[in-house]
Scaffold this motif. Structure first.
Motif, PDB file in Angstrom:
ATOM      1  N   TYR A 191       0.832  -1.200   0.000  1.00  0.00           N
ATOM      2  CA  TYR A 191       0.000   0.000   0.000  1.00  0.00           C
ATOM      3  C   TYR A 191       0.868   1.251   0.000  1.00  0.00           C
ATOM      4  N   THR A 192       0.560   2.154  -0.886  1.00  0.00           N
ATOM      5  CA  THR A 192       1.180   3.477  -0.919  1.00  0.00           C
ATOM      6  C   THR A 192       0.054   4.491  -0.758  1.00  0.00           C
ATOM      7  N   PRO A 193       0.079   5.277   0.314  1.00  0.00           N
ATOM      8  CA  PRO A 193      -1.026   6.219   0.543  1.00  0.00           C
ATOM      9  C   PRO A 193      -1.028   7.348  -0.477  1.00  0.00           C
ATOM     10  N   PRO A 194      -2.202   7.943  -0.729  1.00  0.00           N
ATOM     11  CA  PRO A 194      -2.236   9.120  -1.599  1.00  0.00           C
ATOM     12  C   PRO A 194      -1.472  10.269  -0.930  1.00  0.00           C
ATOM     13  N   SER A 195      -1.042  11.227  -1.688  1.00  0.00           N
ATOM     14  CA  SER A 195      -0.219  12.320  -1.161  1.00  0.00           C
ATOM     15  C   SER A 195      -0.910  13.068  -0.025  1.00  0.00           C
ATOM     16  N   TRP A 196      -2.235  13.228  -0.092  1.00  0.00           N
ATOM     17  CA  TRP A 196      -2.936  13.968   0.949  1.00  0.00           C
ATOM     18  C   TRP A 196      -2.977  13.205   2.276  1.00  0.00           C
ATOM     19  N   ALA A 197      -2.666  11.903   2.291  1.00  0.00           N
ATOM     20  CA  ALA A 197      -2.727  11.108   3.516  1.00  0.00           C
ATOM     21  C   ALA A 197      -1.348  10.675   4.007  1.00  0.00           C
ATOM     22  N   SER A 198      -0.296  11.088   3.352  1.00  0.00           N
ATOM     23  CA  SER A 198       1.042  10.613   3.696  1.00  0.00           C
ATOM     24  C   SER A 198       1.512  11.062   5.082  1.00  0.00           C
ATOM     25  N   LEU A 255      -0.377  10.957   7.796  1.00  0.00           N
ATOM     26  CA  LEU A 255      -1.099  10.221   8.825  1.00  0.00           C
ATOM     27  C   LEU A 255      -0.230   9.116   9.415  1.00  0.00           C
ATOM     28  N   SER A 256      -0.502   8.802  10.672  1.00  0.00           N
ATOM     29  CA  SER A 256       0.273   7.761  11.329  1.00  0.00           C
ATOM     30  C   SER A 256      -0.652   6.947  12.231  1.00  0.00           C
ATOM     31  N   PRO A 257      -0.567   5.662  12.228  1.00  0.00           N
ATOM     32  CA  PRO A 257       0.291   4.834  11.389  1.00  0.00           C
ATOM     33  C   PRO A 257      -0.325   4.643  10.002  1.00  0.00           C
ATOM     34  N   ILE A 258       0.523   4.432   9.025  1.00  0.00           N
ATOM     35  CA  ILE A 258       0.089   4.150   7.660  1.00  0.00           C
ATOM     36  C   ILE A 258       0.291   2.657   7.421  1.00  0.00           C
ATOM     37  N   PRO A 259      -0.719   1.958   6.946  1.00  0.00           N
ATOM     38  CA  PRO A 259      -0.552   0.522   6.706  1.00  0.00           C
ATOM     39  C   PRO A 259       0.467   0.256   5.599  1.00  0.00           C
ATOM     40  N   SER A 260       1.148  -0.856   5.711  1.00  0.00           N
ATOM     41  CA  SER A 260       2.128  -1.221   4.691  1.00  0.00           C
ATOM     42  C   SER A 260       1.506  -2.074   3.592  1.00  0.00           C
ATOM     43  N   HIS A 261       0.372  -2.729   3.905  1.00  0.00           N
ATOM     44  CA  HIS A 261      -0.285  -3.605   2.936  1.00  0.00           C
ATOM     45  C   HIS A 261      -1.800  -3.464   3.045  1.00  0.00           C
ATOM     46  N   VAL A 262      -2.487  -3.867   1.989  1.00  0.00           N
ATOM     47  CA  VAL A 262      -3.955  -3.933   1.986  1.00  0.00           C
ATOM     48  C   VAL A 262      -4.356  -5.318   1.488  1.00  0.00           C
ATOM     49  N   PHE A 263      -5.566  -5.737   1.851  1.00  0.00           N
ATOM     50  CA  PHE A 263      -6.119  -6.999   1.393  1.00  0.00           C
ATOM     51  C   PHE A 263      -7.399  -6.729   0.625  1.00  0.00           C
TER      52      PHE A 263
END
Length: 64
Positions: free
Chosen positions: A17-24, A26-34
């Motif tokens: 997962y790579t967050p959109p620029s507007w959410a970068s 935020l913390s914590p940011i997930p590393s993966h999505v399912f």
């Protein structure tokens, strides 16, 4: 629309997962999505008895 394209992958698979620029920030940011859905969600016509004339019923979802 961009988020839909980014997450369009096989059902129940893991993807980086790579967050959109507007959410970068935020913390914590997930590393993966399912994937929890079959995208795009299909639309199906239901032919139910006793519907008024010229009435069509369509359903959208993963319930079929």
């Amino acid at each position: 629309m961009e988020a839909t394209k980014q997450l369009n992958f096989d059902f129940l698979t893991k993807k980086a997962y790579t967050p959109p620029s507007w959410a970068s920030h935020l913390s914590p940011i997930p590393s993966h999505v399912f994937s929890l859905a079959h995208l795009p969600t299909p639309i199906h016509r239901w032919n139910l008895p006793n519907l008024p004339k010229n009435t069509r019923l369509w359903i959208k979802g993963e319930v079929l």
